[in-house]
Design an enzyme around this catalytic site. Structure first.
Site, PDB file in Angstrom:
ATOM      1  N   GLY B  17       0.852  -1.194   0.000  1.00  0.00           N
ATOM      2  CA  GLY B  17       0.000   0.000   0.000  1.00  0.00           C
ATOM      3  C   GLY B  17       0.877   1.229   0.000  1.00  0.00           C
ATOM      4  O   GLY B  17       1.800   1.321  -0.799  1.00  0.00           O
ATOM      5  N   ILE B  47       2.757  -4.344   8.334  1.00  0.00           N
ATOM      6  CA  ILE B  47       3.956  -3.746   7.738  1.00  0.00           C
ATOM      7  C   ILE B  47       3.748  -2.249   7.629  1.00  0.00           C
ATOM      8  O   ILE B  47       2.795  -1.786   6.987  1.00  0.00           O
ATOM      9  CB  ILE B  47       4.237  -4.339   6.342  1.00  0.00           C
ATOM     10  CG1 ILE B  47       4.413  -5.850   6.440  1.00  0.00           C
ATOM     11  CG2 ILE B  47       5.469  -3.682   5.719  1.00  0.00           C
ATOM     12  CD1 ILE B  47       4.517  -6.545   5.105  1.00  0.00           C
ATOM     13  N   VAL B  52       7.180   8.797   2.663  1.00  0.00           N
ATOM     14  CA  VAL B  52       8.069   9.634   1.851  1.00  0.00           C
ATOM     15  C   VAL B  52       7.278  10.758   1.211  1.00  0.00           C
ATOM     16  O   VAL B  52       6.075  10.682   1.041  1.00  0.00           O
ATOM     17  CB  VAL B  52       8.746   8.829   0.724  1.00  0.00           C
ATOM     18  CG1 VAL B  52       9.663   7.805   1.292  1.00  0.00           C
ATOM     19  CG2 VAL B  52       7.706   8.219  -0.193  1.00  0.00           C
ATOM     20  N   LYS B  83       2.760  24.865  -1.531  1.00  0.00           N
ATOM     21  CA  LYS B  83       4.220  24.980  -1.517  1.00  0.00           C
ATOM     22  C   LYS B  83       4.660  25.784  -2.739  1.00  0.00           C
ATOM     23  O   LYS B  83       4.292  25.447  -3.872  1.00  0.00           O
ATOM     24  CB  LYS B  83       4.837  23.580  -1.563  1.00  0.00           C
ATOM     25  CG  LYS B  83       6.349  23.592  -1.719  1.00  0.00           C
ATOM     26  CD  LYS B  83       6.909  22.180  -1.828  1.00  0.00           C
ATOM     27  CE  LYS B  83       8.386  22.245  -2.197  1.00  0.00           C
ATOM     28  NZ  LYS B  83       8.969  20.920  -2.409  1.00  0.00           N
ATOM     29  N   LEU B 338       9.802   3.217  -3.622  1.00  0.00           N
ATOM     30  CA  LEU B 338      11.101   2.921  -3.007  1.00  0.00           C
ATOM     31  C   LEU B 338      11.676   1.592  -3.475  1.00  0.00           C
ATOM     32  O   LEU B 338      12.891   1.380  -3.415  1.00  0.00           O
ATOM     33  CB  LEU B 338      10.960   2.925  -1.483  1.00  0.00           C
ATOM     34  CG  LEU B 338      10.518   4.266  -0.891  1.00  0.00           C
ATOM     35  CD1 LEU B 338      10.272   4.133   0.605  1.00  0.00           C
ATOM     36  CD2 LEU B 338      11.565   5.339  -1.165  1.00  0.00           C
TER      37      LEU B 338
END
Lengths: 470, 508
Positions: B17, B47, B52, B83, B338
């Site tokens: 996920g 898990i 990130v 931002k 990742l």
């Protein structure tokens, strides 16, 4: 810090020479002296620039001080929607037209619809249809008009443009000289002076060599092959608004319709043309910029003018020179970047041209054997594989030819993708067919309204004459 | 009529996920009909996920738009803030500070890049930094925000923005989106992977419960574990640790008691750097460092010391290896997130790399035969992207003048990839920036970092330096005035958020 550049020497003759001078005169800071050295004894091979520009030439000519009215009024330059290839490899005919990005419907590119329907792709390109019918008009801004997606280049006589630029490029700091080259004087690998055969010395900080492929200023580059070429002019043929290229077993012939003449170019292997005008080598310098010497135009590379590639490369090299013009006598960094970008452009243009020879059942003639005697580069293999797989267009770093050019060429060369974009499965057959049918109908309707190319340029010229009081 | 596509992919399994898994599943659910392709996502509550990329770059807007997500709804649900750029502190030298804003810095004139005019003016004594000519930067430093207007005549049209948000909430938001569109979520932990004996293709994932999930195609979104790509398929990893020596991070959140800043802060530390990312409910902080130059305890101390308030949780250690897989698509499996590779989030590219990993798959969507032609093209494109982002991040470390710690000495003296070295040399010589095609970071970004870290060209463009300085100063002054006037009229970032997309959690 190394010394600033105070002078540049441009030597050679012809199209690349005058274009470079115009560009430098208009863009360099006022304190840099420009010397133009017209070299005698050079063979004019400018017809090997191919008589056809890409659409980007409009802005490029503007940057050289030549706007479109000037080109049309003061030269034989004419408009062109692209190139019609006839009997390519003995059996292929298609129009390599200039086109803006294709329409995207339901997030799916238009060419995928054509793949799905196995429809002839050229029917959906307005300037292909218009070109083959000898029609021309400037593309309008109205996005709803199918002609707005068309683009055009110029067909031209290089001697015409050379003369036009020569008369237009006047600047107090531009000193024109002529002479015959004798030698370069160098110290520590840097050329500080050029000596003419009468002993005259011309000192300079930077040399731009536009003296052609057999330049007397440097060693000749490694050749891939040689060609002979011949140009001739004849009475104008009405109704042509494309460059035409017809292949033959020993080479090919092209014709462009200028305003008052047709300009022919025959190119082939040695012995294939009677009384050729010149011989030329196909090849390149690996590092056109070395120390304070830059080879430009045919002095840097010669590409067979089968496409607008030679003019694209010349234009890009001049633009690149302006953006990387050295700021000091240490030009290592600029030279490295120039050579990288220039090498990339040449490689990518060569891919596009080489692709034209990747044909099943290619003729077994001497010309075709020579052109295909080495395997296609890996990058080209990938491009062809990807397209054949599912109509996907692989593009590399800032290629001069756009994705549209590649798609048109792939279809023109008979490459039919095995599969279409899977997202088309979300549409019904009727929807897909209607999309293409509507586009084709709009194109045909528009082309009917467009005037013949020769009449269009005559009227445009009259309009300009009236406007400019000529 | 063309024939059908032949064998088709009928089922896709996403393993994992988190942001990567749910971004993948959401995209697939948007692009494929559930009756044509079944999409299953397997994740285990046991898990954890690595949160990130709480900070993003403007391309995330395109991703959300592609999904048809309403901006206000998404921002409220993820505690998002706007931002406008990243403030970098202590990178060139200790005490230095610069902004890498989104959007333009100044306007090009006479066909010449703006930064050449700024360099000339700077040489002549103009002390205003280059980001003073960016509306995004100026608004950011004033803690102001408005959405860009669609009118090129207005300087407000030049605003470019991205978001800060809670990545866990983003994953949850996308989960809802994907499940509504037919994605089936399966709770469980994979204990075994079934592969075809001959081809090595993955066929089934066996869960701890004994259930087996079959698929034609698999996405490995298992994070650093790279369970399918690394462990099952044995794809090797390309380690870039010699160029990007940080290999660990300590993260913690704290309350935001100051004005709501519309920008990320990245402050260089003794052996790495620390981020500050404000959302509507908290500030995310993280200290990225090299364990070769600093201990974990020291890293935690530095993290906590630099936070504006006490940590809301115990700092969490994340170890990582910088680099990417040699292959991103292997057999019938693609690694996204990742598991594909890791580049530290200095330029907030983590979610972007996920986004591109999915969108390139969509663009190259294969039939059931999974031709190697398609796979190779995918791998070429994704690798190119990783390399381009890598070079830009290395630039921040290499372009330093710091000599105060071993870490910075190492960075200053390390060799860098040729592609980066050439760019730096070119800029140093005459202020020129040549970008490569599809380079994520354009000219403005390279210039912001190079000038921000004191890499100045030896010579200013000679055409510009030929101009009367008064003329150049007038042009620059008119730019700052129009930017200043526009910023003055903007609401504060906090006001804008409060009116546009307040999070129910922030209200609580």
């Amino acid at each position: 810090m190394s010394a600033p550049i105070k002078s540049v020497l441009v030597c050679g003759s012809g199209l690349a020479y005058e274009m470079t001078l115009a560009a430098l005169s208009l863009n360099l800071p006022g304190d840099i002296q420009i010397t133009a050295l017209q070299l005698g004894g050079l063979v004019n091979r400018d017809s090997f620039y191919g008589h056809l520009t890409a659409p980007s030439a409009y802005n490029f000519f503007l940057s050289l001080g030549l706007d479109e009215p000037n080109l049309i009024l003061n030269s034989q330059t004419n408009f062109s929607f692209g190139t019609a290839y006839e009997s390519w490899a003995g059996h292929l005919n298609w129009t390599q037209c200039f086109h803006q990005p294709f329409p995207v419907w339901d997030n799916i590119a238009m060419h995928q619809y054509a793949v799905h329907m196995k429809a002839p792709f050229s029917a959906f390109l307005i300037n292909s249809v218009a070109g083959l019918n000898g029609r021309f008009a400037h593309p309008p801004h109205d996005k709803n008009n199918p002609l707005s997606r068309a683009e055009y280049g110029y067909v031209f006589d290089p001697d015409d443009i050379t003369a036009l630029l020569r008369s237009a490029t006047t600047s107090a700091r531009l000193v024109r000289q002529s002479g015959v080259f004798s030698k370069l004087l160098s110290k520590n690998g840097t050329h500080y002076s050029l000596e003419l055969d009468d002993g005259t010395l011309i000192e300079t900080d930077f040399i731009v060599d536009c003296s052609g492929y057999d330049s007397p200023l440097s060693e000749n580059f490694e050749l891939g092959a040689t060609r002979i070429a011949k140009t001739n002019k004849e009475a104008v043929t009405p109704g042509i608004s494309l460059k035409h290229i017809k292949a033959n077993p020993m080479g090919w012939e092209s014709v462009v319709r200028l305003q008052r003449e047709n300009l022919h170019l025959s190119v082939g292997l040695e012995g294939s043309i009677s009384d050729p005008d010149y011989v030329v080598g196909i090849g390149r310098k690996l590092s056109p910029w070395k120390s304070n010497y830059l080879a430009l135009g045919h002095a840097a590379c010669v590409v067979e003018p089968l496409t607008p590639a030679p003019m694209m490369l010349l234009q890009r090299d001049i633009e690149r020179l302006l953006s990387l013009f050295p700021v000091s006598s240490d030009m290592t960094v600029e030279a490295k970047e120039y050579n990288r970008l220039s090498g990339n452009d040449l490689e990518h243009c060569q891919l596009f041209q080489r692709s034209m020879f990747e044909i099943k059942n290619a003729p077994k003639s001497a010309y075709w054997n020579q052109v295909t005697n080495t395997p296609a580069p890996k990058k080209l293999e990938r491009k062809i594989e990807q397209f054949l797989s599912r109509g996907y267009v692989t593009m590399y770093d800032l290629e001069p030819f756009h994705a549209e050019d590649w798609i048109i060429q792939h279809f023109g060369l008979g490459r039919q993708p095995e599969r279409y974009d899977i997202y088309l499965d979300q549409l019904s057959e009727k929807q897909i067919s209607q999309r293409l049918g509507q586009l084709s109908a709009n194109i045909n309707s528009m082309v009917q309204k467009m005037p013949p190319g020769d009449r269009y340029v005559q009227n445009f010229r009259r309009y300009l004459e009236k406007k400019h009081g000529v | 009529m063309a024939s059908s596509q032949g064998k088709k992919i009928r089922s896709i399994v996403v393993l994992g996920g988190g942001s990567a898994g749910w971004m993948t599943a959401a995209t697939l659910s948007r692009m494929l009909k559930p009756e044509d392709v079944k999409v299953t996502l397997i994740e285990s509550e046991q898990i954890g996920t690595v949160g990130v990329g709480e900070a993003t770059i403007p391309d995330i807007i395109n991703f959300n738009a592609m999904l048809g997500i309403d901006e206000r709804e998404f921002m409220a649900a993820t505690n998002a803030t706007f931002k406008l750029g990243i403030e970098f502190n202590n990178w060139g030298k200790r005490g230095d500070s610069y902004m890498h804003p989104f959007g333009l810095q100044g306007a090009d004139m006479m066909g010449i890049d703006f930064h050449q005019f700024w360099l000339y003016s700077h040489q002549q004594g103009n002390s205003k930094p280059i980001w003073k000519y960016s509306i995004s930067a100026e608004a950011a430093y004033d803690n102001k925000f408005v959405l860009p207007v669609n009118d090129n005549r207005s300087v407000v049209s030049q605003i470019r923005y991205a978001y800060h948000f809670d990545a866990t909430l983003y994953a949850r938001f996308l989960r809802k989106y994907a499940e509504e569109r037919g994605v089936v979520r399966v709770e469980g932990k994979v204990v075994d992977v079934g592969q075809n004996d001959q081809t090595g293709y993955i066929e089934t994932l066996k869960l701890g419960s004994g259930e087996e999930i079959e698929g034609d195609f698999f996405f490995d979104c298992t994070g650093f574990r790279a369970m399918l790509m690394g462990k099952t398929l044995g794809v090797k990893f390309d380690d870039w640790g010699h160029w990007l020596p940080c290999n660990a991070a300590q993260t913690a959140a704290c309350k935001d008691t100051g004005p709501l800043k519309p920008y990320t802060v990245a402050t260089a530390k003794d052996a790495g750097w620390q981020w500050r990312i404000p959302t509507q409910t908290r500030v995310g902080n993280g200290h990225i460092y090299s364990q070769n130059f600093m201990s974990d305890d020291e890293a935690v101390d530095i993290l906590v010391k630099d936070m504006e308030n006490k940590p809301m949780n115990d700092p969490r250690l994340i170890r990582f290896r910088t680099g990417c897989q040699k292959s991103f698509w292997e057999k019938n499996c693609i690694a996204v997130g990742l598991s594909a590779g890791f580049l530290e989030p200095l330029e907030s590219t983590s979610l972007y790399l996920i986004q591109v990993g999915i969108s390139r798959f969509i663009a190259l969507y294969p039939d059931g035969n999974l031709s190697s032609v398609v796979r190779e093209e995918y791998n070429r494109q994704i690798r190119q992207l990783f390399v381009q982002v890598r070079d830009f991040i290395i630039l921040h470390y290499k372009a330093t003048q710091r000599t105060d710690t071993e870490f910075w000495e190492y960075c200053r003296n390390m060799s860098v990839p040729d592609s980066l070295k050439d760019k730096m040399d070119l800029f140093r010589a005459g202020g020129r920036v040549f970008r490569y095609e599809d380079d994520l970071f354009g000219k403005t970004s390279w210039i912001a970092v190079l000038l921000g870290q004191n890499v100045f060209p030896e010579v200013v463009d000679p055409i510009v330096s030929d101009l009367p300085i008064a003329q150049v100063e007038r042009s620059l002054a008119s730019m700052t005035k129009s930017i200043g006037d526009a910023v003055l009229k903007m609401p504060t970032h906090k006001e804008f958020i409060g009116q546009y997309c307040p999070s129910p959690m922030a209200k609580a």
